[in-house]
Each structure stands twice: as C-alpha cells, then as structure tokens.
Design a protein around this motif. Structure first.
Motif, mmCIF file in Angstrom:
data_model
loop_
_atom_site.group_PDB
_atom_site.id
_atom_site.type_symbol
_atom_site.label_atom_id
_atom_site.label_comp_id
_atom_site.label_asym_id
_atom_site.label_seq_id
_atom_site.Cartn_x
_atom_site.Cartn_y
_atom_site.Cartn_z
ATOM 1 N N GLY A 169 0.780 -1.212 0.000
ATOM 2 C CA GLY A 169 0.000 0.000 0.000
ATOM 3 C C GLY A 169 0.822 1.277 0.000
ATOM 4 O O GLY A 169 0.271 2.373 -0.044
ATOM 5 N N ARG A 170 2.138 1.162 0.042
ATOM 6 C CA ARG A 170 3.002 2.349 0.070
ATOM 7 C C ARG A 170 4.383 1.965 -0.463
ATOM 8 O O ARG A 170 4.736 0.785 -0.507
ATOM 9 C CB ARG A 170 3.128 2.881 1.498
ATOM 10 N N PRO A 171 5.189 2.955 -0.867
ATOM 11 C CA PRO A 171 6.554 2.650 -1.330
ATOM 12 C C PRO A 171 7.374 1.986 -0.228
ATOM 13 O O PRO A 171 7.225 2.289 0.951
ATOM 14 C CB PRO A 171 7.116 4.032 -1.689
ATOM 15 N N GLN A 172 8.224 1.059 -0.635
ATOM 16 C CA GLN A 172 9.085 0.338 0.299
ATOM 17 C C GLN A 172 10.545 0.718 0.037
ATOM 18 O O GLN A 172 11.003 0.743 -1.101
ATOM 19 C CB GLN A 172 8.913 -1.168 0.136
ATOM 20 N N HIS A 173 11.262 0.986 1.128
ATOM 21 C CA HIS A 173 12.675 1.311 0.988
ATOM 22 C C HIS A 173 13.447 0.057 0.584
ATOM 23 O O HIS A 173 13.136 -1.048 1.020
ATOM 24 C CB HIS A 173 13.221 1.867 2.304
ATOM 25 N N ARG A 174 14.453 0.240 -0.218
ATOM 26 C CA ARG A 174 15.216 -0.912 -0.703
ATOM 27 C C ARG A 174 15.856 -1.690 0.443
ATOM 28 O O ARG A 174 15.942 -2.920 0.394
ATOM 29 C CB ARG A 174 16.300 -0.441 -1.682
ATOM 30 N N ASP A 175 16.308 -0.985 1.472
ATOM 31 C CA ASP A 175 16.912 -1.686 2.612
ATOM 32 C C ASP A 175 15.898 -2.606 3.285
ATOM 33 O O ASP A 175 16.233 -3.716 3.715
ATOM 34 C CB ASP A 175 17.454 -0.681 3.626
ATOM 35 N N GLN A 176 14.661 -2.157 3.391
ATOM 36 C CA GLN A 176 13.622 -2.980 4.015
ATOM 37 C C GLN A 176 13.321 -4.219 3.189
ATOM 38 O O GLN A 176 13.168 -5.326 3.725
ATOM 39 C CB GLN A 176 12.347 -2.156 4.201
ATOM 40 N N LEU A 177 13.219 -4.059 1.878
ATOM 41 C CA LEU A 177 12.961 -5.202 1.014
ATOM 42 C C LEU A 177 14.132 -6.175 1.017
ATOM 43 O O LEU A 177 13.943 -7.399 1.025
ATOM 44 C CB LEU A 177 12.678 -4.730 -0.412
ATOM 45 N N ALA A 178 15.332 -5.642 1.024
ATOM 46 C CA ALA A 178 16.514 -6.505 1.045
ATOM 47 C C ALA A 178 16.552 -7.333 2.329
ATOM 48 O O ALA A 178 16.836 -8.539 2.312
ATOM 49 C CB ALA A 178 17.782 -5.662 0.908
ATOM 50 N N ALA A 179 16.236 -6.701 3.459
ATOM 51 C CA ALA A 179 16.234 -7.421 4.734
ATOM 52 C C ALA A 179 15.091 -8.425 4.808
ATOM 53 O O ALA A 179 15.197 -9.464 5.469
ATOM 54 C CB ALA A 179 16.129 -6.424 5.886
ATOM 55 N N LEU A 180 14.000 -8.121 4.115
ATOM 56 C CA LEU A 180 12.846 -9.013 4.136
ATOM 57 C C LEU A 180 13.179 -10.370 3.517
ATOM 58 O O LEU A 180 12.742 -11.413 4.017
ATOM 59 C CB LEU A 180 11.691 -8.356 3.380
ATOM 60 N N PHE A 181 13.961 -10.365 2.438
ATOM 61 C CA PHE A 181 14.231 -11.599 1.708
ATOM 62 C C PHE A 181 15.626 -12.171 1.941
ATOM 63 O O PHE A 181 15.848 -13.351 1.711
ATOM 64 C CB PHE A 181 14.029 -11.367 0.205
ATOM 65 N N TRP A 182 16.569 -11.343 2.370
ATOM 66 C CA TRP A 182 17.948 -11.825 2.558
ATOM 67 C C TRP A 182 18.464 -11.416 3.936
ATOM 68 O O TRP A 182 19.484 -10.738 4.066
ATOM 69 C CB TRP A 182 18.854 -11.264 1.458
ATOM 70 N N ARG A 183 17.748 -11.831 4.942
ATOM 71 C CA ARG A 183 18.097 -11.461 6.316
ATOM 72 C C ARG A 183 19.465 -11.994 6.718
ATOM 73 O O ARG A 183 20.184 -11.362 7.502
ATOM 74 C CB ARG A 183 17.030 -12.018 7.268
ATOM 75 N N GLU A 184 19.860 -13.131 6.171
ATOM 76 C CA GLU A 184 21.129 -13.754 6.564
ATOM 77 C C GLU A 184 22.329 -13.070 5.933
ATOM 78 O O GLU A 184 23.465 -13.295 6.357
ATOM 79 C CB GLU A 184 21.113 -15.241 6.168
ATOM 80 N N CYS A 185 22.098 -12.237 4.950
ATOM 81 C CA CYS A 185 23.215 -11.548 4.284
ATOM 82 C C CYS A 185 23.453 -10.191 4.937
ATOM 83 O O CYS A 185 22.566 -9.628 5.594
ATOM 84 C CB CYS A 185 22.911 -11.350 2.795
ATOM 85 N N ASN A 186 24.680 -9.644 4.719
ATOM 86 C CA ASN A 186 24.907 -8.279 5.174
ATOM 87 C C ASN A 186 24.149 -7.323 4.262
ATOM 88 O O ASN A 186 23.657 -7.708 3.198
ATOM 89 C CB ASN A 186 26.399 -7.942 5.218
ATOM 90 N N ASN A 187 24.013 -6.069 4.683
ATOM 91 C CA ASN A 187 23.154 -5.121 3.984
ATOM 92 C C ASN A 187 23.575 -4.927 2.533
ATOM 93 O O ASN A 187 22.730 -4.892 1.628
ATOM 94 C CB ASN A 187 23.170 -3.784 4.716
ATOM 95 N N GLN A 188 24.874 -4.817 2.276
ATOM 96 C CA GLN A 188 25.336 -4.570 0.921
ATOM 97 C C GLN A 188 25.033 -5.751 -0.002
ATOM 98 O O GLN A 188 24.560 -5.579 -1.127
ATOM 99 C CB GLN A 188 26.837 -4.280 0.920
ATOM 100 N N GLN A 189 25.290 -6.972 0.492
ATOM 101 C CA GLN A 189 25.025 -8.141 -0.331
ATOM 102 C C GLN A 189 23.527 -8.303 -0.594
ATOM 103 O O GLN A 189 23.114 -8.648 -1.705
ATOM 104 C CB GLN A 189 25.570 -9.393 0.358
#
Length: 318
Positions: free
Chosen positions: A1-21
């Motif tokens: 329902g609203r724009p999602q920040h890329r950091d949030q989406l990245a953490a949503l699907f790749w929690r085990e990776c560091n932020n850059q990866q």
C-alpha cells in the motif's frame, strides 16, 4: 500500500546476508521484475512501489477492504460474493527459502485474512438467520467450521439454523460434534450457553408446528366431509421462534478476549431495576467502547456471544 525502501525489502528476503550483499541481490532481480510487471512498478534509487495509477484487480485487497469497512451495512450478496473468493489461505504453498522475516510477515498476513474470513462467515450466518434463509446460512456455517472446527459461536449458530429449519436431530448432533472437537483439540467442555441452547432444542423450543396439525384422534377420510367442526381438536399453537430484537450495534471483525469480570459486573448491574445509567471512565484507547459493545451483545443475544460464562445471579455486585 506504500513505497518500500530498498533496505527494508533486502532485509525481508535476505536477512542472513549483510546489507550490501542483500541490496546487490535485490538490484540483480529488478530487471526481471521490470520484464514481468512493466510499468506496474515504480522504481527509484531508494524505493520500490506498486503503481496504483494503473488499472489492476487484487483479490486480497478487495477482500480486506470489503470486510473491514463494515460489511454489516452492505448487501448480503456482496458479503457472500466476497467470502466466496476465499478459497485457501493467503499465498497458500508459497515459500521463500532462508527468509525468516518474510515467513513471519506471511504468517501474520495469513492469520489476518483467516480471521477476517471466520468473522465474515459468522456475520453471513447471522444475516441469513435474520432473513429466514436457513439453508444458505447452513452453507455459510459449513465454510466457517471448515476453517475453524472449534469455533463455538459458529456451532451455536449452526445448531440454531438447523433447529429452525426443522432438523432437530441434526442440531443435537451438531452439539455432540462440538463436544468431541473441544475434548480432542482443547480438552474443554462446551460453554454453559451452548449447553443451554442444546437443552432448549432438545425440549423442542425451535420445533416447527404446521397449521393443519391435529392433536386428537385421526379423522377417517371417508367421514371427513360430514364430520362437524366440533369433533376436531384445535391444534396446539406453535412454539415461538426466538429471535433477537432489532438493534444498531456495529459488527465486530475481531474477537474480544478477557474482561470477563468487568462484563459480568456490568451485565448484572444493567439487570437491576434501579440501574438507569452506567458510565465507563478511562483513558483514551483503553477499550471502553469495545467493552460496552461486548456487554450489549451479550444482553442482546446470549446464544451468539462467544464469552465463556453466563451470569445467572442478578443480585447486587460486590
């Protein structure tokens, strides 16, 4: 329902990776997303959003909006059609490996839509009961109890609908099914109000009595044209069908838990002749309105309340 920040989406699907990866993984997928969705995605260097200015239809969004904007005020056929869309849990069978945050979000969404469906089917049963369309109400009850077999208020409604439809044996059997389910799943007995409904049905409180029923000896057909009216026994009046009174209470889409003591006290106070007014006082957001509605619903129709108690003593409350 609203724009999602890329950091949030990245953490949503790749929690085990560091932020850059994780952000790199997301960036690699964006071309595939663009190819699949075209201009339905709005992508900026910082956010990704669904483009709601484009024409689209989203079943889950329609379902949520319809059932949370007060379905009790809309037509019954709209509520029925909306609930017909619910054929399985949200994103049934869909999983993302090594994405615990996404799994948590998915579980929360599934529980929310499940709860909306259960509440919606209960409202639909009540609608059909009030309209006298007992068969349609029973069909809605089957859907509700398939979703949540231990839903006791749903079983009570199903018992009532069966009894009003002239199926007293099936209504009594419904109670026995509930007994077994509660014993197997929760190791508890049915609530007193459910047992009271069972006893009322067993005694015939909801039985249908046809207008041409005769309680005396049968009149032989060969003498039916000559027998005087004085020889016929006046049929017994039908048992009254107990229906809740008309009201303007809003429908509640979520279950009410706790506050048993407060509800019992308020219920007892309101049944005292000298009680004309009760004021609930408390800070904003503590649940004063919801508590008042719970008490009003219990008074309105005890057979439909989901609380695990019933007040029998209307004496002074200590």
């Amino acid at each position: 329902g609203r724009p999602q920040h890329r950091d949030q989406l990245a953490a949503l699907f790749w929690r085990e990776c560091n932020n850059q990866q994780a952000r790199n993984n997301l960036r690699y997928l964006l071309p595939e997303l663009r190819k699949a969705l075209g201009d339905y995605l709005v992508i900026t260097p910082q956010t990704i959003a669904f483009n709601r200015s484009r024409p689209y239809g989203l079943a889950s969004e329609y379902f949520y909006q319809t059932l949370t904007r007060g379905p009790a005020s809309g037509p019954t056929h709209v509520l029925q059609a909306t609930l017909d869309r619910y054929q399985a849990e949200f994103l049934a069978g869909f999983r993302v490996r090594n994405a615990p945050v996404f799994e948590q979000w998915l579980t929360t969404q599934q529980e929310m839509y499940h709860r909306l469906a259960v509440q919606g089917f209960q409202q639909l049963m009540e609608r059909y009961d009030q309209q006298g369309d007992y068969r349609a109400g029973l069909a809605a009850g089957q859907r509700l109890l398939t979703l949540e077999p231990w839903h006791e208020a749903g079983h009570r409604l199903q018992m009532t609908l069966l009894a009003r439809d002239g199926q007293r044996g099936a209504a009594l059997n419904q109670y026995q099914q509930l007994q077994q389910i509660l014993a197997d799943e929760l190791a508890v007995e049915p609530e007193p109000v459910t047992t009271a409904l069972y006893e009322a049905i067993r005694r015939g409180a909801y039985d249908k009595v046809t207008g041409d029923k005769v309680t005396g000896d049968k009149v032989k057909s060969s003498h039916s044209t000559t027998q005087s009216a004085s020889h016929l026994v006046t049929p017994s009046p039908p048992h009254p069908v107990i229906r809740p009174p008309l009201h303007n209470l809003p429908s509640q889409l979520t279950s009410f838990f706790g506050r048993e003591q407060e509800i019992a006290e308020l219920y007892a106070q309101l049944h005292r002749e000298e009680c004309r007014l009760i004021t609930l006082i408390g800070e904003g957001g503590v649940g004063k309105t919801r508590l008042a509605l719970a008490v009003a619903q219990a008074i309105l129709d005890p057979a439909r309340t989901s609380f695990g108690f019933w007040v029998l003593d209307f004496g002074p409350v200590q």
